[in-house]
Design a protein around this motif. Structure first.
Motif, PDB file in Angstrom:
ATOM      1  N   SER A  80      -6.429   3.541   2.625  1.00  0.00           N
ATOM      2  CA  SER A  80      -5.988   2.198   2.261  1.00  0.00           C
ATOM      3  C   SER A  80      -5.213   1.561   3.409  1.00  0.00           C
ATOM      4  O   SER A  80      -5.428   0.383   3.744  1.00  0.00           O
ATOM      5  CB  SER A  80      -5.123   2.244   1.000  1.00  0.00           C
ATOM      6  OG  SER A  80      -4.545   0.978   0.738  1.00  0.00           O
ATOM      7  N   GLU A  81      -4.299   2.303   4.014  1.00  0.00           N
ATOM      8  CA  GLU A  81      -3.538   1.754   5.138  1.00  0.00           C
ATOM      9  C   GLU A  81      -4.463   1.370   6.296  1.00  0.00           C
ATOM     10  O   GLU A  81      -4.265   0.337   6.948  1.00  0.00           O
ATOM     11  CB  GLU A  81      -2.500   2.760   5.613  1.00  0.00           C
ATOM     12  CG  GLU A  81      -1.313   2.919   4.673  1.00  0.00           C
ATOM     13  CD  GLU A  81      -0.274   3.889   5.192  1.00  0.00           C
ATOM     14  OE1 GLU A  81       0.924   3.676   4.932  1.00  0.00           O
ATOM     15  OE2 GLU A  81      -0.652   4.880   5.872  1.00  0.00           O
ATOM     16  N   ASN A  82      -5.462   2.193   6.567  1.00  0.00           N
ATOM     17  CA  ASN A  82      -6.421   1.868   7.625  1.00  0.00           C
ATOM     18  C   ASN A  82      -7.151   0.560   7.343  1.00  0.00           C
ATOM     19  O   ASN A  82      -7.354  -0.271   8.237  1.00  0.00           O
ATOM     20  CB  ASN A  82      -7.449   3.003   7.769  1.00  0.00           C
ATOM     21  CG  ASN A  82      -6.998   4.076   8.729  1.00  0.00           C
ATOM     22  OD1 ASN A  82      -6.472   3.782   9.797  1.00  0.00           O
ATOM     23  ND2 ASN A  82      -7.195   5.329   8.374  1.00  0.00           N
ATOM     24  N   ILE A  83      -7.576   0.381   6.091  1.00  0.00           N
ATOM     25  CA  ILE A  83      -8.296  -0.833   5.707  1.00  0.00           C
ATOM     26  C   ILE A  83      -7.381  -2.048   5.836  1.00  0.00           C
ATOM     27  O   ILE A  83      -7.790  -3.100   6.365  1.00  0.00           O
ATOM     28  CB  ILE A  83      -8.847  -0.697   4.275  1.00  0.00           C
ATOM     29  CG1 ILE A  83      -9.983   0.337   4.245  1.00  0.00           C
ATOM     30  CG2 ILE A  83      -9.325  -2.041   3.745  1.00  0.00           C
ATOM     31  CD1 ILE A  83     -10.439   0.727   2.861  1.00  0.00           C
ATOM     32  N   VAL A  84      -6.148  -1.925   5.374  1.00  0.00           N
ATOM     33  CA  VAL A  84      -5.197  -3.034   5.494  1.00  0.00           C
ATOM     34  C   VAL A  84      -4.979  -3.376   6.967  1.00  0.00           C
ATOM     35  O   VAL A  84      -4.973  -4.550   7.360  1.00  0.00           O
ATOM     36  CB  VAL A  84      -3.868  -2.691   4.801  1.00  0.00           C
ATOM     37  CG1 VAL A  84      -2.812  -3.750   5.118  1.00  0.00           C
ATOM     38  CG2 VAL A  84      -4.059  -2.585   3.296  1.00  0.00           C
ATOM     39  N   GLY A  85      -4.794  -2.353   7.800  1.00  0.00           N
ATOM     40  CA  GLY A  85      -4.587  -2.597   9.223  1.00  0.00           C
ATOM     41  C   GLY A  85      -5.738  -3.347   9.858  1.00  0.00           C
ATOM     42  O   GLY A  85      -5.535  -4.276  10.654  1.00  0.00           O
TER      43      GLY A  85
ATOM     44  N   GLN B 237       5.897  10.664   8.679  1.00  0.00           N
ATOM     45  CA  GLN B 237       4.977   9.795   7.943  1.00  0.00           C
ATOM     46  C   GLN B 237       5.070   8.336   8.352  1.00  0.00           C
ATOM     47  O   GLN B 237       4.070   7.607   8.305  1.00  0.00           O
ATOM     48  CB  GLN B 237       5.196   9.949   6.440  1.00  0.00           C
ATOM     49  CG  GLN B 237       4.729  11.291   5.902  1.00  0.00           C
ATOM     50  CD  GLN B 237       3.263  11.540   6.199  1.00  0.00           C
ATOM     51  OE1 GLN B 237       2.412  10.682   5.978  1.00  0.00           O
ATOM     52  NE2 GLN B 237       2.954  12.727   6.717  1.00  0.00           N
ATOM     53  N   VAL B 238       6.239   7.865   8.744  1.00  0.00           N
ATOM     54  CA  VAL B 238       6.322   6.465   9.158  1.00  0.00           C
ATOM     55  C   VAL B 238       5.501   6.242  10.420  1.00  0.00           C
ATOM     56  O   VAL B 238       4.851   5.188  10.575  1.00  0.00           O
ATOM     57  CB  VAL B 238       7.787   6.019   9.350  1.00  0.00           C
ATOM     58  CG1 VAL B 238       8.394   6.551  10.648  1.00  0.00           C
ATOM     59  CG2 VAL B 238       7.881   4.489   9.324  1.00  0.00           C
ATOM     60  N   GLU B 239       5.489   7.214  11.320  1.00  0.00           N
ATOM     61  CA  GLU B 239       4.693   7.062  12.537  1.00  0.00           C
ATOM     62  C   GLU B 239       3.202   7.029  12.196  1.00  0.00           C
ATOM     63  O   GLU B 239       2.431   6.247  12.775  1.00  0.00           O
ATOM     64  CB  GLU B 239       4.984   8.200  13.513  1.00  0.00           C
ATOM     65  CG  GLU B 239       6.416   8.229  14.020  1.00  0.00           C
ATOM     66  CD  GLU B 239       6.815   6.981  14.786  1.00  0.00           C
ATOM     67  OE1 GLU B 239       5.926   6.274  15.311  1.00  0.00           O
ATOM     68  OE2 GLU B 239       8.025   6.689  14.865  1.00  0.00           O
ATOM     69  N   ALA B 240       2.788   7.878  11.256  1.00  0.00           N
ATOM     70  CA  ALA B 240       1.382   7.887  10.842  1.00  0.00           C
ATOM     71  C   ALA B 240       1.000   6.568  10.171  1.00  0.00           C
ATOM     72  O   ALA B 240      -0.091   6.027  10.400  1.00  0.00           O
ATOM     73  CB  ALA B 240       1.118   9.060   9.903  1.00  0.00           C
TER      74      ALA B 240
ATOM     75  N   THR C  95       0.848  -1.176   0.000  1.00  0.00           N
ATOM     76  CA  THR C  95       0.000   0.000   0.000  1.00  0.00           C
ATOM     77  C   THR C  95       0.895   1.240   0.000  1.00  0.00           C
ATOM     78  O   THR C  95       2.078   1.166  -0.296  1.00  0.00           O
ATOM     79  CB  THR C  95      -0.976  -0.027   1.201  1.00  0.00           C
ATOM     80  OG1 THR C  95      -1.857   1.085   1.114  1.00  0.00           O
ATOM     81  CG2 THR C  95      -0.245  -0.026   2.532  1.00  0.00           C
ATOM     82  N   ALA C  96       0.319   2.402   0.315  1.00  0.00           N
ATOM     83  CA  ALA C  96       1.075   3.655   0.405  1.00  0.00           C
ATOM     84  C   ALA C  96       0.284   4.624   1.256  1.00  0.00           C
ATOM     85  O   ALA C  96      -0.958   4.569   1.288  1.00  0.00           O
ATOM     86  CB  ALA C  96       1.320   4.251  -0.989  1.00  0.00           C
ATOM     87  N   ASN C  97       0.986   5.525   1.915  1.00  0.00           N
ATOM     88  CA  ASN C  97       0.286   6.501   2.750  1.00  0.00           C
ATOM     89  C   ASN C  97      -0.654   7.373   1.926  1.00  0.00           C
ATOM     90  O   ASN C  97      -1.723   7.776   2.387  1.00  0.00           O
ATOM     91  CB  ASN C  97       1.274   7.355   3.544  1.00  0.00           C
ATOM     92  CG  ASN C  97       2.224   8.169   2.669  1.00  0.00           C
ATOM     93  OD1 ASN C  97       2.317   7.970   1.455  1.00  0.00           O
ATOM     94  ND2 ASN C  97       2.949   9.090   3.290  1.00  0.00           N
ATOM     95  N   VAL C  98      -0.293   7.626   0.674  1.00  0.00           N
ATOM     96  CA  VAL C  98      -1.064   8.554  -0.160  1.00  0.00           C
ATOM     97  C   VAL C  98      -2.329   7.922  -0.740  1.00  0.00           C
ATOM     98  O   VAL C  98      -3.225   8.637  -1.181  1.00  0.00           O
ATOM     99  CB  VAL C  98      -0.174   9.112  -1.289  1.00  0.00           C
ATOM    100  CG1 VAL C  98       0.061   8.055  -2.378  1.00  0.00           C
ATOM    101  CG2 VAL C  98      -0.753  10.382  -1.879  1.00  0.00           C
ATOM    102  N   TYR C  99      -2.435   6.606  -0.731  1.00  0.00           N
ATOM    103  CA  TYR C  99      -3.612   5.966  -1.312  1.00  0.00           C
ATOM    104  C   TYR C  99      -4.858   6.342  -0.505  1.00  0.00           C
ATOM    105  O   TYR C  99      -5.024   5.936   0.649  1.00  0.00           O
ATOM    106  CB  TYR C  99      -3.459   4.447  -1.355  1.00  0.00           C
ATOM    107  CG  TYR C  99      -2.371   3.933  -2.275  1.00  0.00           C
ATOM    108  CD1 TYR C  99      -1.825   4.744  -3.272  1.00  0.00           C
ATOM    109  CD2 TYR C  99      -1.885   2.641  -2.155  1.00  0.00           C
ATOM    110  CE1 TYR C  99      -0.826   4.275  -4.108  1.00  0.00           C
ATOM    111  CE2 TYR C  99      -0.892   2.160  -3.000  1.00  0.00           C
ATOM    112  CZ  TYR C  99      -0.363   2.985  -3.971  1.00  0.00           C
ATOM    113  OH  TYR C  99       0.626   2.514  -4.800  1.00  0.00           O
ATOM    114  N   SER C 100      -5.720   7.121  -1.143  1.00  0.00           N
ATOM    115  CA  SER C 100      -6.926   7.656  -0.481  1.00  0.00           C
ATOM    116  C   SER C 100      -6.570   8.341   0.837  1.00  0.00           C
ATOM    117  O   SER C 100      -7.309   8.279   1.817  1.00  0.00           O
ATOM    118  CB  SER C 100      -7.964   6.549  -0.248  1.00  0.00           C
ATOM    119  OG  SER C 100      -8.432   6.043  -1.482  1.00  0.00           O
TER     120      SER C 100
END
Length: 325
Positions: A63-68, A106-109, A54-59
Motif C-alpha cells: 500500500s505504501e508503495n502504491i501511495v508513493g 520501520q520509519v526508514e522503510a 496508510t500503514a506499513n503493514v497494509y499488504s
C-alpha cells in the motif's frame, strides 16, 4: 472539498481522509490492481482530498508503495501523508511493537516506500504492553526533531493508556500525540464512552476508521438475508457481528433520512460523523470511482438536529463495547 485543522495544530486537512488499506493484494476484498489503485488516488486528489492514510503493514508495504507512486507528481507541500507502525513486518525478533529499534527501522522503510523525505503524520497502530511508553515517545520525538516526521498520532487504545501517553509527553517535554484514530461510526459508538472525551478535552484531532461500519451503513445488507457472495460480511465475522436489532434500527433511520434528502445511506452516515464536533476527517475506503464520488458528496450534506437525533436514538454508547476485542 472543505478543509479543517487537525486538532489544535495548524495542519490543514481535507474533511475526508483517503484510507489506503484497499490498495494492495493481501486479501480478496482489496483492489488487487496497482494501476486502478493509482488512478483512484489521482481521482481523490482531483476532488481536493489532500489527506491520505496508510500503514506499513497494509499488504506488507505494498500500500505504501502504491501511495508513493500515485503522489509522485502531486504538490507535496499540499499533501498530508499519514502512515502507521506496530504490527509485524517479518518473522523473528524485533519484527513488531513500539521499541526504539522497531520504530527507527520501520520509519526508514516507510519513507523509502512512500518515496518522500518526511511523513506528515506518523501513528502508533496499537498500544504496546511490552515497551515502556517513555521509550516509544522518545523515539517518536527523535523523528520529529530530525525532520523525518512532522506530527505524531495514535490509534485504538483505552482512555487510560492515551491519557498516560499525553501526560508522559507533557512531563518529559516530548512531542505529543496530535490525533487519534479510533473506530467510530453511527453503530460503533463505544469510543464516546472511552477516547473521544479525552480527545475533545486535550485538543486532539479525531480521524475515525471504519466510518461506514465495514459497509453495514451503506445499506447493502438486509435483515434476515445472507450477505451476497463477495461482500465483506460474507466472510468477515467482525462485520457480521454488527447485524443486531439496535444496529438495524440505526440503519433504518439512516435510510429514512437518505430517502428524504435524495442522498445515499453512505452519504448520510458520513455526514452524521462530520457533524460530530470532535471529528476532523473520517477515513473513507472506496474501491471504485463511484464509491469515491459518492463519499465526497457527504461533505455538502447539512443534517438538522432532528435527523441527527433520529440516528442517535437506538444506541447507548458503552465501554467496553459488547462483542469488541
Amino acid at each position: 472539498m472543505t478543509y479543517t485543522r487537525l486538532g489544535d495544530t495548524g495542519l490543514e486537512v481535507s474533511r475526508l481522509c483517503l484510507g489506503c488499506m484497499n490498495f494492495g493484494s493481501a486479501e480478496p476484498w482489496m483492489m488487487n490492481d496497482r494501476a486502478a489503485s493509482v488512478e483512484l488516488i489521482h481521482e481523490a486528489l482531483d476532488l481536493g482530498i489532500n489527506f491520505l492514510d496508510t500503514a506499513n503493514v497494509y499488504s506488507t508495504g505494498e500500500s505504501e508503495n502504491i501511495v508513493g507512486e500515485a503522489v509522485a507528481s502531486a504538490n507535496r507541500d499540499e499533501l498530508v501523508l499519514a502512515t502507521k507502525v506496530y504490527f509485524g513486518m517479518h518473522d523473528g525478533p524485533n519484527s513488531s511493537g513500539l521499541s526504539r529499534k522497531h520504530i527507527l527501522d520501520q520509519v526508514e522503510a516507510s519513507l523509502d516506500r512512500l518515496d518522500t523525505d518526511y511523513i506528515d503524520l506518523y501513528q502508533i497502530h496499537r498500544w504496546d504492553d511490552d515497551t515502556p511508553i517513555e521509550e516509544t515517545l522518545e523515539a517518536l520525538d527523535h523523528l520529529v526533531e530530525t525532520g523525518r516526521v512532522r506530527y505524531i498520532g495514535a490509534s485504538t487504545m483505552t482512555a487510560y493508556q492515551f491519557t498516560k501517553a499525553l501526560y508522559t509527553s507533557d512531563v518529559e517535554d516530548l512531542s505529543r500525540f496530535t490525533c487519534m484514530q479510533p473506530e467510530y461510526n453511527a453503530v460503533d459508538r463505544h469510543e464516546e464512552a472511552n477516547l473521544l472525551e479525552v480527545c475533545e478535552g486535550e485538543g486532539v484531532g479525531v480521524i475515525p476508521w471504519s466510518p461506514l461500519a465495514g459497509g453495514f451503513l451503506t445499506g447493502k445488507y438486509e435483515r434476515d438475508a445472507e450477505p451476497e457472495s463477495g461482500l465483506r460480511a460474507d466472510a468477515d465475522e467482525y462485520t457480521r457481528n454488527r447485524f443486531t436489532d439496535e444496529n438495524w434500527a440505526v440503519l433504518d433511520a439512516v435510510r429514512s433520512v437518505a430517502d428524504a434528502r435524495d442522498a445515499t445511506p453512505a452519504q448520510v452516515a458520513l455526514a452524521w460523523l462530520l457533524h460530530r464536533d470532535v471529528v476532523d476527517a473520517p477515513i473513507i475506503g472506496p474501491r471504485t470511482s463511484a464509491h469515491l464520488h459518492e463519499n465526497a458528496g457527504a461533505v455538502g450534506i447539512d443534517l438538522d438536529a432532528d435527523e441527527i437525533a433520529r440516528i442517535d436514538a437506538p444506541k447507548t454508547p458503552r465501554w467496553p463495547a459488547p462483542g469488541k476485542d
